[in-house]
Motif scaffolding. Structure first.
Motif, PDB file in Angstrom:
ATOM      1  N   GLY A   5       0.757  -1.230   0.000  1.00 57.76           N
ATOM      2  CA  GLY A   5       0.000   0.000   0.000  1.00 57.76           C
ATOM      3  C   GLY A   5       0.793   1.288   0.000  1.00 57.76           C
ATOM      4  N   ARG A   6       2.090   1.255  -0.251  1.00 61.72           N
ATOM      5  CA  ARG A   6       2.865   2.503  -0.293  1.00 61.72           C
ATOM      6  C   ARG A   6       4.038   2.334  -1.248  1.00 61.72           C
ATOM      7  N   GLU A   7       4.481   3.465  -1.778  1.00 61.73           N
ATOM      8  CA  GLU A   7       5.654   3.444  -2.647  1.00 61.73           C
ATOM      9  C   GLU A   7       6.894   3.558  -1.782  1.00 61.73           C
ATOM     10  N   PHE A   8       7.931   2.859  -2.155  1.00 57.58           N
ATOM     11  CA  PHE A   8       9.156   2.862  -1.373  1.00 57.58           C
ATOM     12  C   PHE A   8      10.127   3.922  -1.853  1.00 57.58           C
ATOM     13  N   ARG A   9      11.000   4.332  -0.956  1.00 54.15           N
ATOM     14  CA  ARG A   9      12.035   5.301  -1.298  1.00 54.15           C
ATOM     15  C   ARG A   9      13.041   4.647  -2.242  1.00 54.15           C
ATOM     16  N   GLU A  10      13.779   5.470  -2.926  1.00 50.55           N
ATOM     17  CA  GLU A  10      14.773   5.007  -3.887  1.00 50.55           C
ATOM     18  C   GLU A  10      15.937   4.268  -3.223  1.00 50.55           C
ATOM     19  N   THR A  11      16.055   4.341  -1.908  1.00 46.63           N
ATOM     20  CA  THR A  11      17.174   3.692  -1.218  1.00 46.63           C
ATOM     21  C   THR A  11      16.870   2.247  -0.841  1.00 46.63           C
ATOM     22  N   MET A  12      15.691   1.790  -1.137  1.00 45.81           N
ATOM     23  CA  MET A  12      15.293   0.443  -0.762  1.00 45.81           C
ATOM     24  C   MET A  12      16.093  -0.614  -1.503  1.00 45.81           C
ATOM     25  N   THR A  13      16.387  -1.722  -0.805  1.00 46.43           N
ATOM     26  CA  THR A  13      17.025  -2.870  -1.431  1.00 46.43           C
ATOM     27  C   THR A  13      15.946  -3.915  -1.697  1.00 46.43           C
ATOM     28  N   ILE A  14      15.869  -4.356  -2.948  1.00 45.27           N
ATOM     29  CA  ILE A  14      14.843  -5.300  -3.370  1.00 45.27           C
ATOM     30  C   ILE A  14      15.468  -6.674  -3.576  1.00 45.27           C
ATOM     31  N   PRO A  15      14.954  -7.708  -2.899  1.00 44.92           N
ATOM     32  CA  PRO A  15      15.459  -9.059  -3.141  1.00 44.92           C
ATOM     33  C   PRO A  15      14.948  -9.587  -4.485  1.00 44.92           C
ATOM     34  N   ILE A  16      15.775 -10.362  -5.157  1.00 49.51           N
ATOM     35  CA  ILE A  16      15.396 -10.980  -6.425  1.00 49.51           C
ATOM     36  C   ILE A  16      15.455 -12.494  -6.221  1.00 49.51           C
ATOM     37  N   ASP A  17      14.347 -13.151  -6.444  1.00 46.23           N
ATOM     38  CA  ASP A  17      14.284 -14.605  -6.257  1.00 46.23           C
ATOM     39  C   ASP A  17      14.894 -15.299  -7.473  1.00 46.23           C
ATOM     40  N   ARG A  18      16.127 -15.739  -7.328  1.00 48.54           N
ATOM     41  CA  ARG A  18      16.826 -16.428  -8.421  1.00 48.54           C
ATOM     42  C   ARG A  18      16.629 -17.945  -8.372  1.00 48.54           C
ATOM     43  N   SER A  19      15.829 -18.421  -7.401  1.00 42.58           N
ATOM     44  CA  SER A  19      15.618 -19.873  -7.296  1.00 42.58           C
ATOM     45  C   SER A  19      14.818 -20.399  -8.490  1.00 42.58           C
ATOM     46  N   LYS A  20      14.061 -19.521  -9.128  1.00 49.87           N
ATOM     47  CA  LYS A  20      13.301 -19.888 -10.326  1.00 49.87           C
ATOM     48  C   LYS A  20      13.727 -18.951 -11.440  1.00 49.87           C
ATOM     49  N   PRO A  21      14.283 -19.461 -12.528  1.00 46.58           N
ATOM     50  CA  PRO A  21      14.698 -18.572 -13.616  1.00 46.58           C
ATOM     51  C   PRO A  21      13.502 -17.913 -14.299  1.00 46.58           C
ATOM     52  N   PHE A  22      13.775 -16.801 -14.977  1.00 47.19           N
ATOM     53  CA  PHE A  22      12.735 -16.128 -15.751  1.00 47.19           C
ATOM     54  C   PHE A  22      12.298 -17.050 -16.874  1.00 47.19           C
ATOM     55  N   ARG A  23      10.989 -17.203 -17.008  1.00 49.07           N
ATOM     56  CA  ARG A  23      10.436 -18.025 -18.085  1.00 49.07           C
ATOM     57  C   ARG A  23       9.453 -17.168 -18.873  1.00 49.07           C
TER      58      ARG A  23
END
Length: 182
Positions: A5-23
């Protein structure tokens, strides 16, 4: 769910789930088809398990004063030569699935110019199927843009000249930005 429900600041660190490749087939719709596959990926992007947004820059895909004659493959080559980490389709997927994570600065840039596209050219996808239009082997990159006050995505052909994927008309390079980490 990362954002609620809110936009995050530009300093946020976003996790990327690499356990499943992009399909690509997970985005099967009017833009990406089931007979598309990943053709090429930026190894440095694949190594990222998280991205800090303040480290991401949107860079013009063409060299100064370059004409559109070189095509999308030329732009991709320029980005490779620059040596930056070209953010990939998995980062795009993370943003797409939780759009509140998309930096507000990107929204401001895109809302100011309806023709701006943000590319995730760390992943190149290819049409591997047979169809009536003989597109087999055609290479594309995913892009993010704003339309009617909402986020949308598309693909852009890397052929001989950049084309707007929706209208199939030539486009200028000044509104083509690649998401990279320098």
């Amino acid at each position: 769910m990362l954002a609620q429900g809110r936009e995050f600041r530009e300093t946020m660190t976003i996790p990327i789930d690499r356990s499943k490749p992009f399909r690509p087939e997970t985005f099967r719709d009017h833009v990406i088809y089931s007979d598309w596959a990943v053709a090429e990926e930026d190894d440095s992007a694949l190594a990222l398990s998280e991205v800090t947004l303040e480290n991401v820059q949107l860079m013009n895909v063409s060299e100064k004063d370059e004409s559109s004659m070189g095509g999308g493959e030329k732009c991709l080559e320029n980005m490779k030569k620059a040596g930056h980490t070209r953010l990939d389709a998995k980062f795009f997927q993370t943003l797409w699935e939780n759009q509140l994570l998309i930096p507000y600065s990107w929204k401001k840039i895109c809302d100011g110019d309806k023709e701006i596209r943000i590319y995730f050219d760390g992943t190149v996808i290819v049409d591997i199927g047979e169809d009536a239009n003989n597109h087999k082997g055609t290479r594309y990159v995913i892009c993010l843009y704003r339309e009617d006050n909402k986020w949308c995505y598309g693909v852009e052909w890397l052929g001989n000249g950049r084309f707007d994927w929706r209208t199939q008309r030539p486009t200028e390079y000044t509104n083509k930005l690649s998401a990279v980490i320098p």
